[in-house]
Design an enzyme around this catalytic site. Structure first.
Site, PDB file in Angstrom:
ATOM      1  N   LYS A 172       5.008 -10.027   0.053  1.00 33.08           N
ATOM      2  CA  LYS A 172       6.125  -9.225   0.570  1.00 33.08           C
ATOM      3  C   LYS A 172       5.709  -8.649   1.913  1.00 33.08           C
ATOM      4  O   LYS A 172       4.946  -7.684   1.989  1.00 33.08           O
ATOM      5  CB  LYS A 172       6.482  -8.065  -0.362  1.00 33.08           C
ATOM      6  CG  LYS A 172       7.759  -7.363   0.132  1.00 33.08           C
ATOM      7  CD  LYS A 172       7.910  -5.953  -0.382  1.00 33.08           C
ATOM      8  CE  LYS A 172       7.427  -4.900   0.562  1.00 33.08           C
ATOM      9  NZ  LYS A 172       8.075  -4.862   1.884  1.00 33.08           N
ATOM     10  N   GLU A 227      -5.966  -1.203   1.456  1.00 28.68           N
ATOM     11  CA  GLU A 227      -6.403  -1.005   2.846  1.00 28.68           C
ATOM     12  C   GLU A 227      -5.448   0.011   3.447  1.00 28.68           C
ATOM     13  O   GLU A 227      -4.278  -0.305   3.680  1.00 28.68           O
ATOM     14  CB  GLU A 227      -6.331  -2.328   3.622  1.00 28.68           C
ATOM     15  CG  GLU A 227      -7.296  -3.388   3.140  1.00 28.68           C
ATOM     16  CD  GLU A 227      -8.753  -3.071   3.478  1.00 28.68           C
ATOM     17  OE1 GLU A 227      -8.995  -2.203   4.334  1.00 28.68           O
ATOM     18  OE2 GLU A 227      -9.632  -3.694   2.862  1.00 28.68           O
ATOM     19  N   CYS A 229      -4.500   0.613  12.424  1.00 29.88           N
ATOM     20  CA  CYS A 229      -5.159   1.442  11.395  1.00 29.88           C
ATOM     21  C   CYS A 229      -6.532   1.901  11.855  1.00 29.88           C
ATOM     22  O   CYS A 229      -6.974   2.990  11.528  1.00 29.88           O
ATOM     23  CB  CYS A 229      -5.272   0.663  10.097  1.00 29.88           C
ATOM     24  SG  CYS A 229      -6.058  -0.935  10.296  1.00 29.88           S
ATOM     25  N   GLU A 286      -2.637  11.100  10.659  1.00 32.50           N
ATOM     26  CA  GLU A 286      -2.631   9.797  11.330  1.00 32.50           C
ATOM     27  C   GLU A 286      -1.331   9.711  12.131  1.00 32.50           C
ATOM     28  O   GLU A 286      -0.260   9.470  11.563  1.00 32.50           O
ATOM     29  CB  GLU A 286      -2.684   8.665  10.287  1.00 32.50           C
ATOM     30  CG  GLU A 286      -2.815   7.299  10.929  1.00 32.50           C
ATOM     31  CD  GLU A 286      -2.719   6.148   9.931  1.00 32.50           C
ATOM     32  OE1 GLU A 286      -1.880   6.211   9.016  1.00 32.50           O
ATOM     33  OE2 GLU A 286      -3.475   5.181  10.087  1.00 32.50           O
TER      34      GLU A 286
END
Ligand code: NAD
Length: 472
Positions: A169, A244, A278, A376
């Site tokens: 997906k 992750e 990331c 973040e």
């Protein structure tokens, strides 16, 4: 290319909802494609196909799976122009970055997995047993929008090479280049059901994958909050989980004569892909004694990162990926100012009337208690902290819930000593390049498990011990 079908059991089939998810070009601010809004019924079809294909695929010798993957790589390479155009349009990636990072680096990764696959210890002799590594089964891969193909390559290629089958997906925001990948698997002659793709939303398709009884493992890349939700759901049916997740990675600069090269290295991380990476080095830790000198260099060198139309080959920073991203980043910049950080460069972006552009922004005098120091931001926003002593520098580097990536710049031995004390899965020393064979993944809230090289392939295997020392 037709983006209006799902890829299930070796065929392009309509989605069961008859509804669509629009894909927006963030530079033009216009909808230019749509993909099916997949449903749990579509996931069920894909999971059944993958489950049925599993025994024959798992039984194929590794050399035959490698041969098919070689064919895939040849086709994948031939799609380069189309991939670049799609990444410019669905993500806003500047042309040069789309070429280097979204294409060439992905070929390098596929090549690395193919070359290393024969080195995976699939059979290991122990004193009183033999340990076999076998496929886990059907792998549900759920991926984010920021590296639409990169995160998929990190899961699908090692999973397939190790004899698993896959239901993918991709992110609903940037699903298009994955259609090219599905086409490449089809053209390469992968058996039907080995690779399947269902587009759709996290709460619908992702949730259905995380709880489907025929899916044996969920390999998720995305936000820490999304990963926790998916993992909780997957654990209810005792699936393997690999996560992750996010990062707030430090770049620690040790006292030096000239800081320019270190600043360029840090900018190449935080400004490329508009900071939507990331591993972005989003916290720069500098010696207080050289603050003025480093701040001058930061402003001067930032001019080397022109912002603009991602089709322009000279542009290095395109728009951010969506209206939602723009709003989120803008909110953080406002919070940074309100929280007392000093704006060295950039600032609150203009209203987006011709693209979701956010200029590189640098905050200085940032302290750990500020919201921008911990969250973040996932945009081209760098937070600069100062330190007085080496101990304080390490404390600042580790003062985060994340632990994905880091860099240390300075005399090599000193830099390595500092790197050993930083809690992160990867640490770059000076200008050292990445090694695709090395494990990639996070400490702390940045994840569970590793991708890349032999370590990444072992994630998609499970051990079986045979006690086989009997005489006959
Ligand atoms: P996200 O968590 O919103 O979504 C990631 C994927 O999960 C998407 O496909 C989404 O549809 C799906 N999803 C979301 N909620 C779900 C749910 N409840 N159930 C099932 N599936 C669900 O993340 P994003 O905004 O797409 O990506 C940005 C994040 O990804 C950042 O935090 C970034 O750091 C992280 N990221 C991590 C890595 C890494 O390798 N560690 C790499 C790239 C991005």
């Amino acid at each position: 290319m037709d983006f209006e079908h799902l890829y299930i059991n070796g065929e392009w089939v309509p989605g069961s909802s008859g509804e669509w998810i629009s894909v927006e070009d963030p530079a033009a601010m216009e909808i230019f494609a749509r993909v099916p809004r997949g449903t749990p019924a579509d996931v069920d079809r894909a999971a059944r196909a993958a489950h049925e294909a599993l025994p024959a695929w798992a039984a194929l010798p590794l050399s035959e799976r490698i041969a098919l993957m070689e064919k895939f790589l040849t086709i994948f390479r031939s799609q380069e122009e189309d991939i670049i155009e799609l990444e410019i349009r669905e993500l806003g990636a500047p042309w040069s970055f789309a070429k280097s990072s979204h294409c060439e680096y992905q070929y390098t990764r596929v090549r690395s997995y193919i070359d290393l696959a024969p080195q995976v210890p699939l059979v290991e002799k122990m004193p009183l047993s033999t340990v076999y590594r076998e496929p886990v089964g059907v792998i549900g891969c759920i991926t984010p929008w920021n590296y639409p193909l990169g995160q998929v390559v990190q899961k699908v290629i090692p999973a397939l090479l190790m004899g698993n089958t896959v239901v993918l997906k991709p992110s609903q925001h940037t699903p298009l280049s994955c259609f090219l990948m599905a086409e490449a698997f089809e053209k390469a002659g992968f058996p039907k059901g080995v690779f399947n793709m269902v587009t759709g939303r996290g709460g619908e398709v992702g949730d259905a994958m995380a709880s489907h009884p025929l899916i044996d493992m969920i390999s998720f890349t995305g936000s820490t909050s999304g990963g926790i939700r998916v993992a909780q759901r997957a654990l209810a049916s005792v699936k393997r989980i690999s996560l992750e997740l996010g990062g707030k990675s430090p770049a620690l600069v040790l006292p030096m004569e000239n800081y320019d090269w270190a600043i360029r290295n840090c900018f190449n991380s935080i400004f490329l892909n508009s900071g939507q990476t990331c591993t972005a080095l989003s916290r720069l830790l500098i010696p207080k004694s050289d603050q003025a000198k480093i701040e001058e260099a930061l402003v001067r060198i930032a001019a080397e990162y022109p912002v603009g139309d991602p089709h322009d080959h000279a542009v290095r920073v395109g728009p951010v990926a969506s209206a939602a991203q723009y709003k989120k980043i803008r909110g953080f910049i406002e919070q940074g100012i309100a929280g007392g950080a000093r704006v060295l460069l950039g600032g609150v972006p203009d209203e987006p009337d011709h693209g979701y552009y956010v200029k590189p922004t640098i905050f200085t005098d940032v302290t750990p208690d500020m919201a921008i120091a911990q969250a973040e931001i996932f945009g081209p926003v760098l937070c600069v902290f100062t330190y007085d002593t080496p101990e304080e520098a390490i404390r600042l580097a580790n003062d985060t819930e994340y632990g994905l990536n880091a860099a240390v710049y300075g005399p090599k031995e000193e830099a390595i000593a500092a790197a050993r004390r930083i809690q992160a899965g990867n640490v770059y020393i000076n200008d050292s390049p990445r090694d695709t064979a090395a494990p990639f993944g996070g400490y702390k809230h940045s994840g569970i498990g590793r991708e890349g090289g032999v370590y990444g392939m072992l994630e998609f295997t499970q051990q079986k011990a045979l006690f086989d020392t009997c005489k006959a």
